[in-house]
Design an enzyme around this catalytic site. Sequence first.
Site, short mmCIF file in Angstrom:
data_model
loop_
_atom_site.label_atom_id
_atom_site.label_comp_id
_atom_site.label_asym_id
_atom_site.label_seq_id
_atom_site.Cartn_x
_atom_site.Cartn_y
_atom_site.Cartn_z
N SER A 73 0.94 -1.55 0.37
CA SER A 73 0.22 -0.14 -0.08
C SER A 73 0.80 1.20 -0.03
O SER A 73 1.50 1.59 -0.75
CB SER A 73 -1.16 -0.32 1.50
OG SER A 73 -1.53 0.89 0.78
N ASP A 129 -9.17 -5.17 -4.71
CA ASP A 129 -8.98 -4.10 -3.96
C ASP A 129 -10.42 -2.99 -3.82
O ASP A 129 -10.60 -2.57 -4.50
CB ASP A 129 -8.05 -3.92 -4.40
CG ASP A 129 -7.10 -3.25 -2.82
OD1 ASP A 129 -7.62 -2.20 -2.31
OD2 ASP A 129 -5.88 -3.18 -3.17
N HIS A 159 -7.14 -5.47 0.24
CA HIS A 159 -6.09 -5.17 0.08
C HIS A 159 -5.18 -5.02 0.75
O HIS A 159 -4.35 -5.35 0.54
CB HIS A 159 -6.72 -3.51 0.45
CG HIS A 159 -5.89 -2.48 0.96
ND1 HIS A 159 -4.95 -1.95 -0.64
CD2 HIS A 159 -5.19 -1.77 1.31
CE1 HIS A 159 -3.91 -1.60 -0.09
NE2 HIS A 159 -3.84 -0.53 1.38
#
Length: 273
Positions: free
Chosen positions: A95, A224, A253
């Site tokens: 991320s 995601d 995610h």
Amino acid sequence: MSTIKVKDGTEIYYKDWGTGQPLFFHHGWPLSGDDWDAQMMFFLAQGFRVIAHDRRGHGRSSQTAEGHDMDTYAADVAELTHALDLKDAVHIGHSTGGGEVIRYVAKHGKGRVAKAVLISAVTPIMAKTESNPDGIPMSIFDEIREGTASHRPQYFQDFTMPFYGFNREGAKVSQGIRDNWWRQGMMGAIKAHYDCIKAFSETDFTEDLKSVDIPVLVMHGEDDQIVPFPLTGVKAAKLLKNGKLISYPGFPHGMPTTEAATINKDLLAFIKS
């Protein structure tokens, strides 16, 4: 505790276990190095040296009011990798950590980095801009800012549901995973978390991605809900000179935690390739 003091006096906490080729893990917003537990244990057992830090303002690092931008994050990593004298390292980012990885590799990694991995990463850019017209509207990031600034404890509780895909029909919800996400988030400084929203949403990593010539693996879940795959993983892979893309139908995610067995297997294959 293992910490280093970087040039502005901020103390960066890190874990450094094992010997062998170093794997350096970069966590996402608003978490800490603890988010890599499943990877640290797996790769330590595989004979690697595993390192995970807490980004400034996050986890056990100094709760500084300043420096919550990608250039500073990357510079902090550069100071830590220099202090640990890491060479032939593989940098793995999830991320926000994926943005940190590619900025570090592009600006500081020459001669030290063998490969890089971007997992559910925010690269090349998330926010809608003139040059990124299909990006996410700024109003969405303003909502994240408002939730973080005004009711962070409850907002962070709620955020875990889409993060791990626990809001999908038939999902098996793990309260322990949700609690651990919240625990990590609440350890960090609210100012760091607030400022980091701009860093992860508005930083443009296009030139970083284009400039890197080492092998880079892009891993992204197709479901995601936090960092949408078509806006990020698909585009990032196309910008890389030496990129490989693996996408995962139905994965959320937070797939390094919920789908650790699959992610670890594919990571190992790439590192050893």
